[in-house]
Motif scaffolding. Structure first.
Motif, PDB file in Angstrom:
ATOM      1  N   GLN A 136       5.351  -3.337  -1.851  1.00  0.00           N
ATOM      2  CA  GLN A 136       4.076  -2.652  -1.651  1.00  0.00           C
ATOM      3  C   GLN A 136       3.137  -3.541  -0.841  1.00  0.00           C
ATOM      4  OE1 GLN A 136       1.231  -2.527  -4.892  1.00  0.00           O
ATOM      5  NE2 GLN A 136       0.900  -0.341  -4.532  1.00  0.00           N
ATOM      6  N   TYR A 137       3.171  -4.818  -1.095  1.00  0.00           N
ATOM      7  CA  TYR A 137       2.276  -5.740  -0.392  1.00  0.00           C
ATOM      8  C   TYR A 137       2.652  -5.884   1.077  1.00  0.00           C
ATOM      9  CZ  TYR A 137       0.941  -6.750  -5.169  1.00  0.00           C
ATOM     10  OH  TYR A 137       0.522  -6.638  -6.462  1.00  0.00           O
ATOM     11  N   ASP A 138       3.945  -5.893   1.375  1.00  0.00           N
ATOM     12  CA  ASP A 138       4.381  -5.928   2.771  1.00  0.00           C
ATOM     13  C   ASP A 138       3.889  -4.684   3.507  1.00  0.00           C
ATOM     14  OD1 ASP A 138       5.801  -8.368   2.585  1.00  0.00           O
ATOM     15  OD2 ASP A 138       7.597  -7.327   1.872  1.00  0.00           O
ATOM     16  N   GLN A 139       4.033  -3.540   2.865  1.00  0.00           N
ATOM     17  CA  GLN A 139       3.572  -2.287   3.481  1.00  0.00           C
ATOM     18  C   GLN A 139       2.069  -2.310   3.692  1.00  0.00           C
ATOM     19  OE1 GLN A 139       5.053   0.801   0.920  1.00  0.00           O
ATOM     20  NE2 GLN A 139       7.138   0.616   1.685  1.00  0.00           N
ATOM     21  N   PHE A 140       1.333  -2.786   2.692  1.00  0.00           N
ATOM     22  CA  PHE A 140      -0.120  -2.897   2.818  1.00  0.00           C
ATOM     23  C   PHE A 140      -0.494  -3.765   4.013  1.00  0.00           C
ATOM     24  CE2 PHE A 140      -3.505  -6.020   1.828  1.00  0.00           C
ATOM     25  CZ  PHE A 140      -4.600  -5.217   2.122  1.00  0.00           C
ATOM     26  N   LEU A 141       0.091  -4.939   4.098  1.00  0.00           N
ATOM     27  CA  LEU A 141      -0.243  -5.846   5.197  1.00  0.00           C
ATOM     28  C   LEU A 141       0.109  -5.242   6.551  1.00  0.00           C
ATOM     29  CD1 LEU A 141       0.864  -9.196   3.547  1.00  0.00           C
ATOM     30  CD2 LEU A 141      -1.487  -8.485   4.054  1.00  0.00           C
ATOM     31  N   GLN A 142       1.224  -4.547   6.622  1.00  0.00           N
ATOM     32  CA  GLN A 142       1.653  -3.937   7.879  1.00  0.00           C
ATOM     33  C   GLN A 142       0.738  -2.782   8.288  1.00  0.00           C
ATOM     34  OE1 GLN A 142       5.682  -2.503   7.845  1.00  0.00           O
ATOM     35  NE2 GLN A 142       5.632  -1.945   9.985  1.00  0.00           N
ATOM     36  N   THR A 187      -7.301  -1.957  -2.344  1.00  0.00           N
ATOM     37  CA  THR A 187      -7.571  -0.840  -3.257  1.00  0.00           C
ATOM     38  C   THR A 187      -7.805   0.450  -2.478  1.00  0.00           C
ATOM     39  OG1 THR A 187      -9.938  -1.362  -3.455  1.00  0.00           O
ATOM     40  CG2 THR A 187      -8.448  -2.329  -5.101  1.00  0.00           C
ATOM     41  N   SER A 188      -8.449   0.378  -1.324  1.00  0.00           N
ATOM     42  CA  SER A 188      -8.622   1.570  -0.481  1.00  0.00           C
ATOM     43  C   SER A 188      -7.267   2.078   0.015  1.00  0.00           C
ATOM     44  CB  SER A 188      -9.524   1.260   0.721  1.00  0.00           C
ATOM     45  OG  SER A 188     -10.862   1.143   0.312  1.00  0.00           O
ATOM     46  N   TRP A 189      -6.413   1.163   0.423  1.00  0.00           N
ATOM     47  CA  TRP A 189      -5.071   1.528   0.876  1.00  0.00           C
ATOM     48  C   TRP A 189      -4.311   2.224  -0.245  1.00  0.00           C
ATOM     49  CZ3 TRP A 189      -0.183  -0.291  -0.630  1.00  0.00           C
ATOM     50  CH2 TRP A 189       0.874   0.023   0.232  1.00  0.00           C
ATOM     51  N   CYS A 190      -4.386   1.681  -1.454  1.00  0.00           N
ATOM     52  CA  CYS A 190      -3.718   2.301  -2.612  1.00  0.00           C
ATOM     53  C   CYS A 190      -4.297   3.685  -2.883  1.00  0.00           C
ATOM     54  CB  CYS A 190      -3.873   1.422  -3.854  1.00  0.00           C
ATOM     55  SG  CYS A 190      -2.880  -0.075  -3.833  1.00  0.00           S
ATOM     56  N   PHE A 191      -5.619   3.824  -2.819  1.00  0.00           N
ATOM     57  CA  PHE A 191      -6.267   5.110  -3.056  1.00  0.00           C
ATOM     58  C   PHE A 191      -5.745   6.162  -2.078  1.00  0.00           C
ATOM     59  CE2 PHE A 191      -9.688   8.027  -1.822  1.00  0.00           C
ATOM     60  CZ  PHE A 191      -9.894   8.686  -3.024  1.00  0.00           C
ATOM     61  N   LEU A 192      -5.661   5.818  -0.826  1.00  0.00           N
ATOM     62  CA  LEU A 192      -5.174   6.767   0.185  1.00  0.00           C
ATOM     63  C   LEU A 192      -3.715   7.147  -0.035  1.00  0.00           C
ATOM     64  CD1 LEU A 192      -6.892   5.328   3.371  1.00  0.00           C
ATOM     65  CD2 LEU A 192      -7.535   7.382   2.091  1.00  0.00           C
ATOM     66  N   THR A 221      -2.564 -10.292  -9.866  1.00  0.00           N
ATOM     67  CA  THR A 221      -1.208 -10.025  -9.374  1.00  0.00           C
ATOM     68  C   THR A 221      -1.202  -9.953  -7.854  1.00  0.00           C
ATOM     69  OG1 THR A 221      -0.747  -8.791 -11.391  1.00  0.00           O
ATOM     70  CG2 THR A 221       0.745  -8.417  -9.537  1.00  0.00           C
ATOM     71  N   PHE A 222      -2.215  -9.300  -7.301  1.00  0.00           N
ATOM     72  CA  PHE A 222      -2.358  -9.196  -5.845  1.00  0.00           C
ATOM     73  C   PHE A 222      -2.433 -10.594  -5.220  1.00  0.00           C
ATOM     74  CE2 PHE A 222      -5.241  -9.173  -2.176  1.00  0.00           C
ATOM     75  CZ  PHE A 222      -4.575  -8.299  -1.324  1.00  0.00           C
ATOM     76  N   TRP A 223      -3.285 -11.449  -5.771  1.00  0.00           N
ATOM     77  CA  TRP A 223      -3.452 -12.778  -5.175  1.00  0.00           C
ATOM     78  C   TRP A 223      -2.228 -13.664  -5.371  1.00  0.00           C
ATOM     79  CZ3 TRP A 223      -6.078 -13.351  -1.216  1.00  0.00           C
ATOM     80  CH2 TRP A 223      -7.226 -12.597  -1.008  1.00  0.00           C
ATOM     81  N   ALA A 224      -1.509 -13.475  -6.455  1.00  0.00           N
ATOM     82  CA  ALA A 224      -0.250 -14.222  -6.632  1.00  0.00           C
ATOM     83  C   ALA A 224       0.740 -13.827  -5.541  1.00  0.00           C
ATOM     84  CB  ALA A 224       0.329 -13.959  -8.019  1.00  0.00           C
ATOM     85  N   ALA A 225       0.801 -12.523  -5.227  1.00  0.00           N
ATOM     86  CA  ALA A 225       1.703 -12.053  -4.163  1.00  0.00           C
ATOM     87  C   ALA A 225       1.244 -12.559  -2.797  1.00  0.00           C
ATOM     88  CB  ALA A 225       1.769 -10.527  -4.176  1.00  0.00           C
TER      89      ALA A 225
END
Length: 85
Positions: free
Chosen positions: A5-11, A34-39, A49-53
């Protein structure tokens, strides 16, 4: 190879800009996430967890060379500045 999910977010929601005078700080990067997840109609993972990733990806707040892009950037900006609408 499946992307996290984090790779997709960054991309999808960030772009590299090593010459930027204002890279995304801690609040803005997580807010963009969080905006990306909302959409995508997905629940965001906890900030810790986000910052660990992000740490595993060598992305640190304030010195990451990232800028916002795409629909998540628009959503984040409009949510952060409701007077713009």
């Amino acid at each position: 190879m499946a992307h996290s999910q984090y790779d997709q977010f960054l991309q999808e929601a960030t772009t590299a800009d090593d010459h930027s005078d204002s890279p995304l700080d801690r609040d803005r990067l997580y807010g963009l996430y969080t905006s990306w997840c909302f959409l995508r109609q997905e629940a965001p993972r906890p900030e810790s967890t986000f910052w660990a990733a992000m740490k595993k990806k060598h992305i640190h707040p304030g010195r990451n060379g990232l800028r916002m892009t795409g629909p998540a950037a628009t959503d984040y900006i409009l949510a952060s500045c409701p007077g713009l609408v």
